[in-house]
Design an enzyme around this catalytic site. Structure first.
Site, mmCIF file in Angstrom:
data_model
loop_
_atom_site.group_PDB
_atom_site.id
_atom_site.type_symbol
_atom_site.label_atom_id
_atom_site.label_comp_id
_atom_site.label_asym_id
_atom_site.label_seq_id
_atom_site.Cartn_x
_atom_site.Cartn_y
_atom_site.Cartn_z
ATOM 1 N N GLN A 22 -75.550 -40.350 -36.802
ATOM 2 C CA GLN A 22 -75.662 -41.782 -36.545
ATOM 3 C C GLN A 22 -74.743 -42.528 -37.515
ATOM 4 O OE1 GLN A 22 -78.868 -44.476 -37.612
ATOM 5 N NE2 GLN A 22 -79.237 -44.853 -35.440
ATOM 6 N N GLY A 42 -93.401 -45.261 -32.363
ATOM 7 C CA GLY A 42 -94.840 -45.046 -32.513
ATOM 8 C C GLY A 42 -95.442 -44.034 -31.560
ATOM 9 N N HIS A 58 -81.668 -53.204 -35.162
ATOM 10 C CA HIS A 58 -82.443 -53.484 -36.379
ATOM 11 C C HIS A 58 -81.758 -54.381 -37.399
ATOM 12 C CE1 HIS A 58 -84.704 -49.550 -35.295
ATOM 13 N NE2 HIS A 58 -85.240 -50.606 -34.719
ATOM 14 N N TYR A 87 -78.665 -54.515 -38.462
ATOM 15 C CA TYR A 87 -77.520 -54.027 -39.250
ATOM 16 C C TYR A 87 -76.224 -54.575 -38.640
ATOM 17 C CZ TYR A 87 -80.938 -51.478 -41.892
ATOM 18 O OH TYR A 87 -82.009 -51.190 -42.709
ATOM 19 N N ALA A 112 -78.748 -42.832 -40.712
ATOM 20 C CA ALA A 112 -77.605 -43.725 -40.545
ATOM 21 C C ALA A 112 -76.611 -43.528 -41.691
ATOM 22 C CB ALA A 112 -78.074 -45.172 -40.516
ATOM 23 N N ARG A 137 -91.737 -40.471 -37.795
ATOM 24 C CA ARG A 137 -92.643 -40.152 -38.905
ATOM 25 C C ARG A 137 -93.338 -38.809 -38.721
ATOM 26 N NH1 ARG A 137 -95.761 -45.346 -38.074
ATOM 27 N NH2 ARG A 137 -95.068 -44.729 -36.002
ATOM 28 N N HIS A 180 -74.812 -47.153 -34.186
ATOM 29 C CA HIS A 180 -76.018 -47.916 -34.503
ATOM 30 C C HIS A 180 -75.766 -49.403 -34.269
ATOM 31 C CE1 HIS A 180 -79.114 -49.849 -36.898
ATOM 32 N NE2 HIS A 180 -79.691 -48.696 -37.159
#
Ligand code: PHB
Length: 400
Positions: free
Chosen positions: A125, A324, A196, A198, A83, A349, A193
């Site tokens: 982003q 995930g 979450h 922001y 971001a 991840r 974005h």
């Protein structure tokens, strides 16, 4: 043998296969897909990840080009940047990037060129941080700490100031100007974005947005800012160069929504009515809340799905899902759960820990393990450019 570097297995995947395991290598993960103007060779996406490897002036350090290019190493991969702030005021935490100054644009151009040299694709982003900025960090720079409303975050003493009408119009223009800079630097597009907790999500959330003007107070008014940003950016660079990220279920940074279905179905309906098909929509699964995934909190929202959005969107353009996933659960998701739709899967991840993730999944090679302790190690190549390619990849790609 493949080297493993660390310690953490991560939480349980969001969707457990209930059917016989599907081999990821022969699944729809490797079915090519057109996304906007891009011809992707497969559906494994490198998603936006904050990594804090920018300098004090919020400019990418030169070694970031290697990190992004390595993850673009399978041609036809979609790589999305971390971001990136649309104005200096939104560079609200140390070592996060902006795409504002000439120096920043030049640094990003090197990264974009490095990804393109691998014959892969690049979206930037772009965001504002709003009240998720560090108040004392902004104060040092003489910047205002602000949000949709004067509602503080949990565990933060400072109270943000409610943004004025003028500041709201200015931020829309900052998204447009930044999108233009990204395209001028050679980027394939921008991902807006709105997730979450922001800035744009701070307008969407009825837990944060308590305004009584046209930017708050109703489902329509809370969605106004994100819809105006999307429309303005689409008008500036074209819908096939614009994407939108949403996290309907995330409680991260207290940006919950009381009426999740109503709020997001309104956005989808308006996008369909007011702009041509976007390049893609990026959606975070119910179990993909960063509060749980990144910071090791509890996995919540089990059993809730994004299906209501996919049904409403109805394949208007492809959808990236994140949260995930592992190769087997991703293969199952594309073959079973999402089989009606053009879906891609983001692996955050695992991709940060495996520069050759796409090659590894294609060839059934064990994954490096990620080290959570180095996710945010500021300005360091440790935990960044030191995750190895597999021996199998190196053998195939060795110089003759
Ligand atoms: C983070 O920096 O922790 C972060 C950034 C963007 C997200 C989620 C988490 O979408």
């Amino acid at each position: 043998m493949t080297t493993t570097t660390t310690t953490s297995n991560g939480p349980a995947p969001p969707t457990k296969p209930t059917k016989p395991i599907i081999d990821p290598a022969s699944s729809r993960l490797f079915k090519p897909l057109q996304v906007g103007k891009m011809q992707l060779a497969h559906r494994i996406v490198f998603p936006p990840l904050t990594r804090n490897r920018n300098d004090e002036a919020h400019t990418p350090l030169p070694f970031m080009a290697k990190y992004y290019a390595d993850r673009a190493s399978t041609p036809g991969t979609l790589v999305i940047s971390e971001a990136t702030a649309v104005s200096h005021l939104e560079e609200g935490q140390d070592n996060t990037p902006g795409f504002v100054s000439e120096r920043q644009a030049a640094a990003w151009k090197s990264i974009i060129d490095a990804v393109h040299a691998k014959e892969s694709y690049y979206f930037q982003q772009i965001w504002g941080m709003g009240r998720a900025s560090y108040p004392e960090f902004l104060a040092k720079k003489g910047f205002k700490y602000r949000s949709s409303s004067a509602i503080p975050m949990d565990d933060v003493e400072a109270i943000p100031q409610e943004m004025t009408e003028e500041e709201i119009l200015e931020i829309i223009q900052s998204f447009v100007d930044t999108a233009r800079r990204v395209i001028a630097a050679g980027g394939d597009g921008v991902e807006i974005h709105c997730a979450h907790g922001y800035l744009l999500d701070q307008f969407l959330s009825d837990a944060v947005n308590k305004r009584t003007d046209r930017w708050g107070g109703s489902t329509e008014n809370r969605a106004r800012l994100v819809l105006q940003v999307v429309k303005a950016v689409v008008d500036a660079v074209g819908a096939d160069r614009v994407a939108l990220r949403l996290s309907p279920y995330a409680a991260f940074q207290q940006a919950e929504k009381g009426d999740i279905h109503g709020q997001y179905l309104y956005i989808i309906e308006q996008l369909k009515a007011t702009v041509p098909p976007l390049a893609y929509l990026s959606l975070v699964e119910a179990t993909g809340d960063p509060g749980a995934l990144i910071f090791g909190g509890k996995t919540v929202n089990q059993g809730k799905t994004l299906d209501f959005i996919l049904e409403a969107w109805d394949n208007r353009s492809p959808v990236i899902v994140a949260g995930g996933y592992r190769p087997e659960t991703a293969a199952w998701a594309l073959e079973e759960h999402y089989k009606k739709w053009d879906v891609l899967v983001a692996f955050g991840r695992h991709f940060l820990a495996n520069p050759d993730l796409v090659f590894r999944i294609r060839h059934g090679i064990e994954l490096n393990r990620y080290n959570r302790a180095t996710f945010y190690l500021a300005e360091s190549e440790v935990g960044y450019n030191d995750y190895p390619f597999s021996e199998e990849y190196l053998a195939v790609h060795a110089e003759a």
